[in-house]
Design a protein around this motif. Structure first.
Motif, PDB file in Angstrom:
ATOM      1  N   ASP A  88     -19.195  92.991  18.049  1.00 29.38           N
ATOM      2  CA  ASP A  88     -18.195  93.422  19.028  1.00 29.38           C
ATOM      3  C   ASP A  88     -18.250  92.533  20.264  1.00 29.38           C
ATOM      4  OD1 ASP A  88     -17.287  95.590  17.504  1.00 29.38           O
ATOM      5  OD2 ASP A  88     -18.906  96.863  18.261  1.00 29.38           O
ATOM      6  N   ILE A  89     -19.398  91.908  20.487  1.00 33.92           N
ATOM      7  CA  ILE A  89     -19.593  91.024  21.639  1.00 33.92           C
ATOM      8  C   ILE A  89     -20.690  90.024  21.292  1.00 33.92           C
ATOM      9  CG2 ILE A  89     -21.304  92.508  22.779  1.00 33.92           C
ATOM     10  CD1 ILE A  89     -19.860  91.734  25.463  1.00 33.92           C
ATOM     11  N   ILE A  90     -20.623  88.858  21.908  1.00 30.03           N
ATOM     12  CA  ILE A  90     -21.643  87.831  21.688  1.00 30.03           C
ATOM     13  C   ILE A  90     -22.288  87.520  23.030  1.00 30.03           C
ATOM     14  CG2 ILE A  90     -22.076  85.442  20.997  1.00 30.03           C
ATOM     15  CD1 ILE A  90     -19.449  85.716  19.280  1.00 30.03           C
ATOM     16  N   LEU A  91     -23.603  87.634  23.066  1.00 25.92           N
ATOM     17  CA  LEU A  91     -24.392  87.209  24.218  1.00 25.92           C
ATOM     18  C   LEU A  91     -25.156  85.977  23.775  1.00 25.92           C
ATOM     19  CD1 LEU A  91     -25.881  90.643  25.376  1.00 25.92           C
ATOM     20  CD2 LEU A  91     -23.764  89.535  26.128  1.00 25.92           C
ATOM     21  N   ALA A  99     -13.781  83.812  15.427  1.00 19.12           N
ATOM     22  CA  ALA A  99     -13.637  85.179  15.942  1.00 19.12           C
ATOM     23  C   ALA A  99     -13.138  85.136  17.389  1.00 19.12           C
ATOM     24  CB  ALA A  99     -14.968  85.917  15.852  1.00 19.12           C
ATOM     25  N   PRO A 100     -11.936  84.599  17.627  1.00 16.23           N
ATOM     26  CA  PRO A 100     -11.477  84.377  19.002  1.00 16.23           C
ATOM     27  C   PRO A 100     -11.319  85.634  19.849  1.00 16.23           C
ATOM     28  CG  PRO A 100      -9.700  84.004  17.435  1.00 16.23           C
ATOM     29  CD  PRO A 100     -10.946  84.205  16.633  1.00 16.23           C
ATOM     30  N   ALA A 101     -11.168  86.778  19.236  1.00 12.46           N
ATOM     31  CA  ALA A 101     -11.003  88.006  20.007  1.00 12.46           C
ATOM     32  C   ALA A 101     -12.334  88.620  20.438  1.00 12.46           C
ATOM     33  CB  ALA A 101     -10.210  89.031  19.195  1.00 12.46           C
ATOM     34  N   THR A 102     -13.437  88.108  19.917  1.00 17.13           N
ATOM     35  CA  THR A 102     -14.749  88.656  20.249  1.00 17.13           C
ATOM     36  C   THR A 102     -15.197  88.148  21.619  1.00 17.13           C
ATOM     37  OG1 THR A 102     -15.327  88.653  17.899  1.00 17.13           O
ATOM     38  CG2 THR A 102     -17.145  88.878  19.468  1.00 17.13           C
ATOM     39  N   PRO A 103     -15.485  89.052  22.554  1.00 20.83           N
ATOM     40  CA  PRO A 103     -15.949  88.620  23.879  1.00 20.83           C
ATOM     41  C   PRO A 103     -17.239  87.801  23.772  1.00 20.83           C
ATOM     42  CG  PRO A 103     -15.457  90.971  23.875  1.00 20.83           C
ATOM     43  CD  PRO A 103     -15.392  90.508  22.456  1.00 20.83           C
ATOM     44  N   PHE A 104     -17.351  86.786  24.622  1.00 18.77           N
ATOM     45  CA  PHE A 104     -18.498  85.872  24.602  1.00 18.77           C
ATOM     46  C   PHE A 104     -19.023  85.752  26.028  1.00 18.77           C
ATOM     47  CE2 PHE A 104     -20.933  82.057  24.388  1.00 18.77           C
ATOM     48  CZ  PHE A 104     -21.198  81.783  23.054  1.00 18.77           C
ATOM     49  N   ILE A 105     -20.283  86.127  26.215  1.00 15.01           N
ATOM     50  CA  ILE A 105     -20.915  86.045  27.534  1.00 15.01           C
ATOM     51  C   ILE A 105     -22.142  85.153  27.439  1.00 15.01           C
ATOM     52  CG2 ILE A 105     -22.105  87.333  29.362  1.00 15.01           C
ATOM     53  CD1 ILE A 105     -20.404  89.761  28.663  1.00 15.01           C
ATOM     54  N   PHE A 106     -22.198  84.151  28.315  1.00 17.41           N
ATOM     55  CA  PHE A 106     -23.395  83.325  28.412  1.00 17.41           C
ATOM     56  C   PHE A 106     -24.399  84.031  29.307  1.00 17.41           C
ATOM     57  CE2 PHE A 106     -21.079  79.313  27.233  1.00 17.41           C
ATOM     58  CZ  PHE A 106     -21.905  78.988  26.172  1.00 17.41           C
ATOM     59  N   VAL A 107     -25.653  84.063  28.876  1.00 15.21           N
ATOM     60  CA  VAL A 107     -26.763  84.544  29.691  1.00 15.21           C
ATOM     61  C   VAL A 107     -27.661  83.329  29.853  1.00 15.21           C
ATOM     62  CG1 VAL A 107     -28.663  86.179  29.892  1.00 15.21           C
ATOM     63  CG2 VAL A 107     -26.567  86.845  28.682  1.00 15.21           C
ATOM     64  N   LYS A 153     -20.968  93.781  32.997  1.00 13.06           N
ATOM     65  CA  LYS A 153     -20.110  92.760  32.398  1.00 13.06           C
ATOM     66  C   LYS A 153     -19.901  93.016  30.902  1.00 13.06           C
ATOM     67  CE  LYS A 153     -20.867  89.286  35.901  1.00 13.06           C
ATOM     68  NZ  LYS A 153     -21.045  87.867  36.192  1.00 13.06           N
ATOM     69  N   VAL A 154     -20.928  93.513  30.232  1.00 13.68           N
ATOM     70  CA  VAL A 154     -20.786  93.850  28.809  1.00 13.68           C
ATOM     71  C   VAL A 154     -19.805  95.006  28.649  1.00 13.68           C
ATOM     72  CG1 VAL A 154     -21.990  94.876  26.833  1.00 13.68           C
ATOM     73  CG2 VAL A 154     -23.002  92.928  28.038  1.00 13.68           C
ATOM     74  N   GLN A 155     -19.972  96.053  29.453  1.00 11.99           N
ATOM     75  CA  GLN A 155     -19.073  97.211  29.365  1.00 11.99           C
ATOM     76  C   GLN A 155     -17.625  96.809  29.664  1.00 11.99           C
ATOM     77  OE1 GLN A 155     -21.223  99.699  32.112  1.00 11.99           O
ATOM     78  NE2 GLN A 155     -22.097 100.932  30.450  1.00 11.99           N
ATOM     79  N   ARG A 156     -17.426  95.983  30.694  1.00  9.12           N
ATOM     80  CA  ARG A 156     -16.079  95.523  31.040  1.00  9.12           C
ATOM     81  C   ARG A 156     -15.486  94.686  29.904  1.00  9.12           C
ATOM     82  NH1 ARG A 156     -14.346  90.903  32.460  1.00  9.12           N
ATOM     83  NH2 ARG A 156     -16.367  90.101  33.067  1.00  9.12           N
ATOM     84  N   ARG A 158     -11.230  96.179  23.633  1.00  4.33           N
ATOM     85  CA  ARG A 158     -10.579  97.335  22.995  1.00  4.33           C
ATOM     86  C   ARG A 158      -9.132  97.465  23.444  1.00  4.33           C
ATOM     87  NH1 ARG A 158     -15.529  99.756  24.049  1.00  4.33           N
ATOM     88  NH2 ARG A 158     -14.701 100.659  25.959  1.00  4.33           N
ATOM     89  N   GLU A 159      -8.899  97.284  24.740  1.00  3.57           N
ATOM     90  CA  GLU A 159      -7.535  97.373  25.271  1.00  3.57           C
ATOM     91  C   GLU A 159      -6.646  96.300  24.653  1.00  3.57           C
ATOM     92  OE1 GLU A 159      -8.161  97.117  29.492  1.00  3.57           O
ATOM     93  OE2 GLU A 159      -8.829  99.212  29.644  1.00  3.57           O
ATOM     94  N   GLN A 160      -7.165  95.090  24.523  1.00  2.00           N
ATOM     95  CA  GLN A 160      -6.410  93.991  23.915  1.00  2.00           C
ATOM     96  C   GLN A 160      -6.102  94.307  22.452  1.00  2.00           C
ATOM     97  OE1 GLN A 160      -4.968  91.389  25.159  1.00  2.00           O
ATOM     98  NE2 GLN A 160      -4.465  90.269  23.315  1.00  2.00           N
TER      99      GLN A 160
END
Length: 181
Positions: A28-31, A52-60, A92-95, A101-103
């Motif tokens: 659902d998300i990539i960290l 998987a372009p719709a999957t959120p991606f966050i750099f840590v 940031k993960v929750q947002r 989900r909204e998208q």
């Protein structure tokens, strides 16, 4: 874990295992760390863009340069968190998950509307019916494709208007139709 976000994690550290996880685990998300010993975080981001372009991606990361972060955000990076500011990660993960989900909901609703529009178009074609509507805030009219066909107008040459509509109504019916409208 401390944020209380329910999760199931899949940890990968090579390009091959990352690609496999995108398809089989479908996160659902990539960290991702920005600098990995065996695999580059930027490469992971661009692979995600393709698979998987719709999957959120966050750099840590501890060393994401501002210039790189701006370029990545322009290219679709969801967000980044510096390792010395991990307290913002849960927010940031929750947002990111909420926006994702909204998208997905918007895309589903748009797909539903396109299917309904296609069904209406087909029903009008089968029944040899057309439709028109007027936007009272702009005063503009909208005619269905089928109405153009029924009235014998070319949509590229004739705009939708009451004048054009009345030009094809039998003169004996014109007053009645005007009163109904």
């Amino acid at each position: 874990k401390r944020s209380g976000i329910p999760h199931l994690a899949e940890i990968v550290n090579t390009e091959q295992t990352f690609k496999k996880a995108l398809v089989e685990f479908a996160p659902d998300i990539i960290l991702s760390d920005y600098s990995l010993p065996t695999f580059n975080g930027t490469a992971a981001f661009y692979i995600r863009q393709k698979l998987a372009p719709a999957t959120p991606f966050i750099f840590v990361s501890g060393n994401l340069e501002q210039e790189n972060s701006i370029e990545l955000i322009k290219n679709g990076l969801t967000d980044y968190v510096m390792k010395d500011k991990l307290s913002s990660l849960a927010f940031k993960v929750q947002r990111a998950l909420r926006e994702s989900r909204e998208q997905a909901n918007r895309m589903s609703e748009e797909s539903y509307m396109r299917r309904n529009e296609a069904r209406l178009k087909e029903a009008q074609r089968i029944a040899a019916l057309g439709s028109w509507e007027r936007d009272f805030s702009t005063g503009k009219y909208l005619w269905s494709e089928q109405l153009y066909l029924l009235l014998g107008f070319n949509p590229e040459q004739t705009g939708p208007s009451l004048e054009n509509y009345f030009s094809v109504i039998h003169p004996e019916d014109a007053d009645m139709v005007k009163n109904l409208i």
